[in-house]
Design an enzyme around this catalytic site. Structure first.
Site, PDB file in Angstrom:
ATOM      1  N   CYS A  97       0.836  -1.198   0.000  1.00  0.00           N
ATOM      2  CA  CYS A  97       0.000   0.000   0.000  1.00  0.00           C
ATOM      3  C   CYS A  97       0.874   1.252   0.000  1.00  0.00           C
ATOM      4  O   CYS A  97       1.872   1.321   0.724  1.00  0.00           O
ATOM      5  CB  CYS A  97      -0.915   0.002   1.224  1.00  0.00           C
ATOM      6  SG  CYS A  97      -2.040   1.413   1.271  1.00  0.00           S
ATOM      7  N   CYS A 151      -0.180   4.767   6.946  1.00  0.00           N
ATOM      8  CA  CYS A 151      -0.921   4.607   8.205  1.00  0.00           C
ATOM      9  C   CYS A 151      -0.073   3.800   9.196  1.00  0.00           C
ATOM     10  O   CYS A 151       0.280   2.643   8.936  1.00  0.00           O
ATOM     11  CB  CYS A 151      -2.245   3.906   7.959  1.00  0.00           C
ATOM     12  SG  CYS A 151      -3.261   4.702   6.682  1.00  0.00           S
ATOM     13  N   CYS A 188      -0.788   0.047  10.352  1.00  0.00           N
ATOM     14  CA  CYS A 188      -1.122  -0.977   9.361  1.00  0.00           C
ATOM     15  C   CYS A 188       0.090  -1.778   8.914  1.00  0.00           C
ATOM     16  O   CYS A 188       1.125  -1.212   8.532  1.00  0.00           O
ATOM     17  CB  CYS A 188      -1.783  -0.317   8.147  1.00  0.00           C
ATOM     18  SG  CYS A 188      -2.378  -1.510   6.922  1.00  0.00           S
ATOM     19  N   CYS A 203     -17.086  -9.120   3.840  1.00  0.00           N
ATOM     20  CA  CYS A 203     -16.422  -7.830   3.700  1.00  0.00           C
ATOM     21  C   CYS A 203     -15.246  -7.985   2.743  1.00  0.00           C
ATOM     22  O   CYS A 203     -14.299  -8.720   3.044  1.00  0.00           O
ATOM     23  CB  CYS A 203     -15.950  -7.326   5.061  1.00  0.00           C
ATOM     24  SG  CYS A 203     -17.284  -7.178   6.271  1.00  0.00           S
ATOM     25  N   CYS A 251     -20.139  -6.088   1.837  1.00  0.00           N
ATOM     26  CA  CYS A 251     -19.590  -4.781   2.181  1.00  0.00           C
ATOM     27  C   CYS A 251     -18.244  -4.638   1.493  1.00  0.00           C
ATOM     28  O   CYS A 251     -17.418  -5.550   1.548  1.00  0.00           O
ATOM     29  CB  CYS A 251     -19.428  -4.664   3.699  1.00  0.00           C
ATOM     30  SG  CYS A 251     -18.709  -3.086   4.253  1.00  0.00           S
ATOM     31  N   CYS A 304     -20.491   1.975   7.061  1.00  0.00           N
ATOM     32  CA  CYS A 304     -19.814   1.259   8.143  1.00  0.00           C
ATOM     33  C   CYS A 304     -18.534   2.029   8.438  1.00  0.00           C
ATOM     34  O   CYS A 304     -17.693   2.209   7.553  1.00  0.00           O
ATOM     35  CB  CYS A 304     -19.503  -0.172   7.705  1.00  0.00           C
ATOM     36  SG  CYS A 304     -18.491  -1.124   8.850  1.00  0.00           S
ATOM     37  N   ARG A 353     -19.467  -3.692  16.319  1.00  0.00           N
ATOM     38  CA  ARG A 353     -18.753  -4.916  15.957  1.00  0.00           C
ATOM     39  C   ARG A 353     -17.391  -4.953  16.647  1.00  0.00           C
ATOM     40  O   ARG A 353     -16.620  -3.998  16.573  1.00  0.00           O
ATOM     41  CB  ARG A 353     -18.559  -4.968  14.437  1.00  0.00           C
ATOM     42  CG  ARG A 353     -17.889  -6.249  13.933  1.00  0.00           C
ATOM     43  CD  ARG A 353     -17.765  -6.229  12.416  1.00  0.00           C
ATOM     44  NE  ARG A 353     -19.027  -5.882  11.802  1.00  0.00           N
ATOM     45  CZ  ARG A 353     -19.154  -5.036  10.784  1.00  0.00           C
ATOM     46  NH1 ARG A 353     -18.098  -4.444  10.268  1.00  0.00           N
ATOM     47  NH2 ARG A 353     -20.342  -4.761  10.283  1.00  0.00           N
TER      48      ARG A 353
END
Length: 403
Positions: free
Chosen positions: A65, A69, A72, A109, A142, A202, A272
């Protein structure tokens, strides 16, 4: 306790607590923890009974990626030894999803690393959604693909997506300390795009990144204002090879207080328990089911979770039941609005985005009661890197998934 009685009453009316009340939940002592769980549990059972919704993650594209972040394992510069692979084909993703659905999940998801999807990526995911729904017509899908450009949310909905996930993660004030390659406002914009397109929004948070109680309150109040239908609460998994590898700030008791606070602030949404529950809640996971009405089954994106069979046994042993495919997750007042708008969620005057009852940023003292006082001394949680296992099975491998 006056505080807990006040919060239960407000939760049953869908009324927003004050900031002081929410902060007081985080400041309760371990001696009062079971009282806090019991109080928030009354709100959870009022809106969701004893049902637990199961969700299943499929990592469509792992690693590499370009975003930075800090939390992550897939970030730019990460040296975590995770699986790295490009896009799964639709039939591969559908096969991975089928394992979760066979285990009792009702929502799949679909997640892909990256800043955000290209139009070609949206086409890929649209084909994957169709492949999954061709095999399982009733399944909820999702998508979680990063920052959305104009028109992409509409295309995903037309392809059959039911929801879109994009977490705020932390407070606006501290967001720049966690990520520099995009902004907090970018994340809010994507949630709003999903909402406007008629997708069920979400959006949640990550706890344990060194944030203050005030930061947690800020992000949860911001989430209530955004009014998602589901709020995933992640607990930081400190991956070796990431900037936050040494952040072991959470105890099981702290996690339970955070979940209780989220339930009081957003009483009628799907809360969740997401990544990190096995690492930080550990043997106290069953207690958390009294606060949250939804969990992920099996493994996560890059880390292994509790065995799917153990998840199901935990739910049954704790006196809860798996929500069936034909059952509606959301309370009637939210589900009716969601159905009319394609999953938007409720915007009634006392709903999850309401500014009534003291308002989103209120500092009124209403009902703080005897628990307020000063915050307890922070506990130092023992680092448990032995509980962080990199996923080596399921999507992107030749091994059977955990579901």
């Amino acid at each position: 306790m006056d505080l807990l009685n006040t919060l239960v009453d407000k939760g049953l009316r869908r009324e927003l607590p004050t900031r002081e009340e929410a902060l007081a939940v985080l400041a309760t002592s371990d001696d009062d923890l079971l009282d806090v769980v019991a109080a928030a549990g009354k709100v959870r059972r009022h809106w969701f009974g004893r049902r637990v919704k199961l969700n299943y993650l499929v990592n469509l594209k792992s690693g590499l990626c370009p975003e930075d972040c800090s939390y992550c394992s897939q970030r730019l510069g990460s040296t975590a030894g995770i699986l790295k692979y490009t896009w799964l084909k639709p039939d591969e993703a559908s096969k991975a999803a089928a394992a979760g659905l066979a285990g009792g999940a009702k929502r799949v998801c679909l997640v892909a690393s990256g800043r955000g999807p290209t139009d070609r990526d949206v086409d890929r995911v649209s084909d994957t959604i169709k492949a999954i729904k061709d095999q399982n017509e009733a399944v909820e899908v999702c998508a979680c693909l990063g920052l959305l450009s104009d028109g992409q949310a509409e295309r995903l909905r037309e392809a059959g997506a039911d929801a879109y996930n994009h977490n705020l993660n932390t407070s606006e004030a501290t967001y720049g300390e966690i990520t520099t390659t995009h902004t907090y406002a970018d994340r809010v914009d994507t949630v709003q795009k999903a909402h406007a397109a008629g997708l069920s929004a979400c959006s949640g948070l990550i706890a344990g990144m060194g944030e203050s109680d005030e930061d947690l309150i800020d992000v949860v109040f911001s989430l209530r204002e955004l009014d998602p239908d589901s709020v995933p609460v992640n607990f930081l998994i400190p991956f070796e090879g990431t900037p936050l590898a040494k952040e072991w700030n959470l105890t099981p008791q702290r996690c339970l207080r955070i979940l209780a606070m989220v339930r009081f602030v957003c009483p009628d949404v799907e809360v969740r328990i997401a990544g990190g529950r096995e690492v930080h809640l550990r043997t106290m996971q069953p207690l958390a089911l009294n606060l949250a009405n939804s969990i992920f089954l099996g493994d996560y994106l890059t880390s292994e979770g509790q065995a799917g069979k153990a998840d199901l046994e935990m739910i049954a042993d704790a006196g809860f039941e798996v929500e069936g495919a034909g059952e509606v997750t959301l309370p009637e007042h939210r589900a009716d609005v969601a159905a009319a708008a394609g999953g938007c969620g409720s915007h009634e005057s006392a709903g999850c985005g309401s500014h009534e009852g003291g308002g989103c940023g209120s500092h009124e003292s209403a009902g703080c009661g005897s628990v307020c006082g000063s915050a307890p001394e922070p506990q130092v949680n023992e680092a448990r890197p032995d509980l962080v296992a990199v996923r080596r099975r399921g999507a992107g491998t030749d091994l059977a998934p955990n579901a």
